[in-house]
Design a protein around this motif. Structure first.
Motif, mmCIF file in Angstrom:
data_model
loop_
_atom_site.group_PDB
_atom_site.id
_atom_site.type_symbol
_atom_site.label_atom_id
_atom_site.label_comp_id
_atom_site.label_asym_id
_atom_site.label_seq_id
_atom_site.Cartn_x
_atom_site.Cartn_y
_atom_site.Cartn_z
ATOM 1 N N ARG A 2 2.658 98.086 -4.482
ATOM 2 C CA ARG A 2 3.765 97.483 -5.206
ATOM 3 C C ARG A 2 3.768 95.981 -4.999
ATOM 4 O O ARG A 2 3.382 95.482 -3.946
ATOM 5 N N HIS A 3 4.210 95.287 -6.031
ATOM 6 C CA HIS A 3 4.296 93.835 -5.953
ATOM 7 C C HIS A 3 5.427 93.447 -4.991
ATOM 8 O O HIS A 3 6.484 94.048 -4.993
ATOM 9 N N GLY A 4 5.200 92.468 -4.166
ATOM 10 C CA GLY A 4 6.214 92.006 -3.230
ATOM 11 C C GLY A 4 6.126 92.654 -1.862
ATOM 12 O O GLY A 4 6.937 92.375 -0.992
ATOM 13 N N ARG A 5 5.151 93.520 -1.672
ATOM 14 C CA ARG A 5 5.013 94.192 -0.389
ATOM 15 C C ARG A 5 4.396 93.264 0.659
ATOM 16 O O ARG A 5 4.786 93.294 1.807
ATOM 17 N N TYR A 6 3.408 92.472 0.255
ATOM 18 C CA TYR A 6 2.721 91.606 1.210
ATOM 19 C C TYR A 6 3.613 90.502 1.786
ATOM 20 O O TYR A 6 3.547 90.239 2.976
ATOM 21 N N PRO A 7 4.449 89.848 0.990
ATOM 22 C CA PRO A 7 5.360 88.868 1.608
ATOM 23 C C PRO A 7 6.290 89.500 2.641
ATOM 24 O O PRO A 7 6.628 88.887 3.653
ATOM 25 N N PHE A 8 6.682 90.740 2.405
ATOM 26 C CA PHE A 8 7.538 91.456 3.356
ATOM 27 C C PHE A 8 6.793 91.684 4.676
ATOM 28 O O PHE A 8 7.327 91.439 5.760
ATOM 29 N N ILE A 9 5.530 92.124 4.585
ATOM 30 C CA ILE A 9 4.717 92.368 5.778
ATOM 31 C C ILE A 9 4.444 91.058 6.511
ATOM 32 O O ILE A 9 4.556 90.977 7.733
ATOM 33 N N VAL A 10 4.102 90.020 5.760
ATOM 34 C CA VAL A 10 3.827 88.707 6.368
ATOM 35 C C VAL A 10 5.080 88.174 7.047
ATOM 36 O O VAL A 10 5.002 87.571 8.128
ATOM 37 N N GLY A 11 6.227 88.403 6.452
ATOM 38 C CA GLY A 11 7.485 87.952 7.052
ATOM 39 C C GLY A 11 7.725 88.577 8.421
ATOM 40 O O GLY A 11 8.218 87.921 9.346
ATOM 41 N N PHE A 12 7.359 89.849 8.572
ATOM 42 C CA PHE A 12 7.522 90.506 9.864
ATOM 43 C C PHE A 12 6.436 90.106 10.861
ATOM 44 O O PHE A 12 6.618 90.242 12.061
ATOM 45 N N LEU A 13 5.300 89.642 10.379
ATOM 46 C CA LEU A 13 4.205 89.260 11.276
ATOM 47 C C LEU A 13 4.300 87.823 11.772
ATOM 48 O O LEU A 13 3.602 87.462 12.719
ATOM 49 N N ILE A 14 5.136 87.012 11.174
ATOM 50 C CA ILE A 14 5.218 85.596 11.556
ATOM 51 C C ILE A 14 5.638 85.448 13.014
ATOM 52 O O ILE A 14 5.006 84.709 13.779
ATOM 53 N N ALA A 15 6.681 86.141 13.449
ATOM 54 C CA ALA A 15 7.178 85.987 14.821
ATOM 55 C C ALA A 15 6.167 86.461 15.869
ATOM 56 O O ALA A 15 5.837 85.699 16.786
ATOM 57 N N PRO A 16 5.612 87.681 15.780
ATOM 58 C CA PRO A 16 4.674 88.091 16.835
ATOM 59 C C PRO A 16 3.388 87.280 16.850
ATOM 60 O O PRO A 16 2.847 86.985 17.919
ATOM 61 N N VAL A 17 2.890 86.897 15.683
ATOM 62 C CA VAL A 17 1.654 86.108 15.646
ATOM 63 C C VAL A 17 1.897 84.725 16.228
ATOM 64 O O VAL A 17 1.064 84.196 16.973
ATOM 65 N N SER A 18 3.035 84.121 15.932
ATOM 66 C CA SER A 18 3.318 82.793 16.497
ATOM 67 C C SER A 18 3.505 82.873 18.015
ATOM 68 O O SER A 18 3.055 81.988 18.745
ATOM 69 N N ILE A 19 4.126 83.933 18.518
ATOM 70 C CA ILE A 19 4.258 84.106 19.970
ATOM 71 C C ILE A 19 2.883 84.305 20.602
ATOM 72 O O ILE A 19 2.574 83.725 21.643
ATOM 73 N N TYR A 20 2.017 85.097 19.955
ATOM 74 C CA TYR A 20 0.662 85.323 20.462
ATOM 75 C C TYR A 20 -0.133 84.026 20.497
ATOM 76 O O TYR A 20 -0.806 83.727 21.483
ATOM 77 N N VAL A 21 -0.044 83.252 19.437
ATOM 78 C CA VAL A 21 -0.768 81.977 19.398
ATOM 79 C C VAL A 21 -0.231 81.034 20.463
ATOM 80 O O VAL A 21 -1.000 80.354 21.147
ATOM 81 N N THR A 22 1.079 80.999 20.638
ATOM 82 C CA THR A 22 1.681 80.077 21.614
ATOM 83 C C THR A 22 1.332 80.444 23.045
ATOM 84 O O THR A 22 0.971 79.570 23.841
ATOM 85 N N PHE A 23 1.404 81.714 23.389
ATOM 86 C CA PHE A 23 1.257 82.101 24.788
ATOM 87 C C PHE A 23 -0.122 82.639 25.169
ATOM 88 O O PHE A 23 -0.397 82.812 26.359
ATOM 89 N N VAL A 24 -0.999 82.920 24.201
ATOM 90 C CA VAL A 24 -2.334 83.424 24.519
ATOM 91 C C VAL A 24 -3.420 82.473 24.048
ATOM 92 O O VAL A 24 -4.252 82.020 24.836
ATOM 93 N N ILE A 25 -3.431 82.149 22.768
ATOM 94 C CA ILE A 25 -4.507 81.331 22.210
ATOM 95 C C ILE A 25 -4.414 79.881 22.683
ATOM 96 O O ILE A 25 -5.431 79.295 23.091
ATOM 97 N N ALA A 26 -3.225 79.293 22.657
ATOM 98 C CA ALA A 26 -3.073 77.886 23.050
ATOM 99 C C ALA A 26 -3.503 77.624 24.500
ATOM 100 O O ALA A 26 -4.197 76.637 24.758
ATOM 101 N N PRO A 27 -3.151 78.472 25.484
ATOM 102 C CA PRO A 27 -3.651 78.235 26.841
ATOM 103 C C PRO A 27 -5.175 78.314 26.945
ATOM 104 O O PRO A 27 -5.782 77.565 27.715
ATOM 105 N N TYR A 28 -5.803 79.214 26.173
ATOM 106 C CA TYR A 28 -7.267 79.269 26.177
ATOM 107 C C TYR A 28 -7.863 77.976 25.634
ATOM 108 O O TYR A 28 -8.849 77.458 26.172
ATOM 109 N N VAL A 29 -7.288 77.446 24.568
ATOM 110 C CA VAL A 29 -7.783 76.195 23.990
ATOM 111 C C VAL A 29 -7.596 75.051 24.983
ATOM 112 O O VAL A 29 -8.499 74.233 25.185
ATOM 113 N N GLN A 30 -6.443 74.986 25.636
ATOM 114 C CA GLN A 30 -6.196 73.939 26.624
ATOM 115 C C GLN A 30 -7.142 74.067 27.817
ATOM 116 O O GLN A 30 -7.657 73.064 28.326
ATOM 117 N N ALA A 31 -7.391 75.277 28.274
ATOM 118 C CA ALA A 31 -8.302 75.485 29.400
ATOM 119 C C ALA A 31 -9.722 75.085 29.021
ATOM 120 O O ALA A 31 -10.444 74.488 29.831
#
Length: 124
Positions: A2-31
Motif C-alpha cells: 500500500r502507498h504510504g506504508r514506507y514513510p510510516f516504517i521510516v518514521g518508527f525507525l528514525i529514533a532507534p537508528v539515531s540512538i544506534y548511530v549516536t552510541f555505537v557507530i560514532a564511538p567507533y569512528v572517534q576511536a
C-alpha cells in the motif's frame, strides 16, 4: 504494497537508528580517528599520523600472540561448552538406556528436568 506504508516504517525507525548511530557507530569512528593520531591522552594536541600506528601494531609479536590467544578462546571455549551441554542433554534424555522400548535418561533425570523448568520467582 500500500502507498504510504514506507514513510510510516521510516518514521518508527528514525529514533532507534539515531540512538544506534549516536552510541555505537560514532564511538567507533572517534576511536578509529584517535588510532590514527599520536595522542597519548595527556596533552590537548594530537598530530595526525595516518596508518603508522596500525603498521607498527602488525609488526608487534605481542599483538599477534594476543590475537592467537583470543582466537583460541573464541573457537575452543564455545565448542567445549556446547560439547558439555550436549553430553548432559544426552544423559537426561537417553543416557539411561531403554526400558520397555522407550529411551530413558539416567537415574534422577526426571527430577532434574522438573527442577530446571520449574518457574522461579523473581527476587524482590
Amino acid at each position: 504494497m500500500r502507498h504510504g506504508r514506507y514513510p510510516f516504517i521510516v518514521g518508527f525507525l528514525i529514533a532507534p537508528v539515531s540512538i544506534y548511530v549516536t552510541f555505537v557507530i560514532a564511538p567507533y569512528v572517534q576511536a578509529f580517528y584517535l588510532a590514527m593520531t599520536n595522542w597519548r591522552g595527556v596533552s590537548a594536541n594530537a598530530k595526525f599520523i595516518g596508518l603508522d600506528n596500525f603498521e607498527r601494531l602488525l609488526q608487534d609479536d605481542v599483538f599477534w600472540k594476543a590475537i592467537r590467544h583470543h582466537g583460541i578462546l573464541l573457537l575452543v571455549l564455545p565448542l567445549v561448552a556446547i560439547a558439555i551441554a550436549l553430553f548432559f542433554a544426552f544423559l537426561l534424555n537417553v543416557g539411561g538406556g531403554s526400558k520397555g522400548g522407550m529411551m530413558t535418561g539416567v537415574w534422577g533425570s526426571k527430577f532434574y528436568r522438573i527442577v530446571f523448568f520449574f518457574p522461579r520467582s523473581s527476587p524482590s
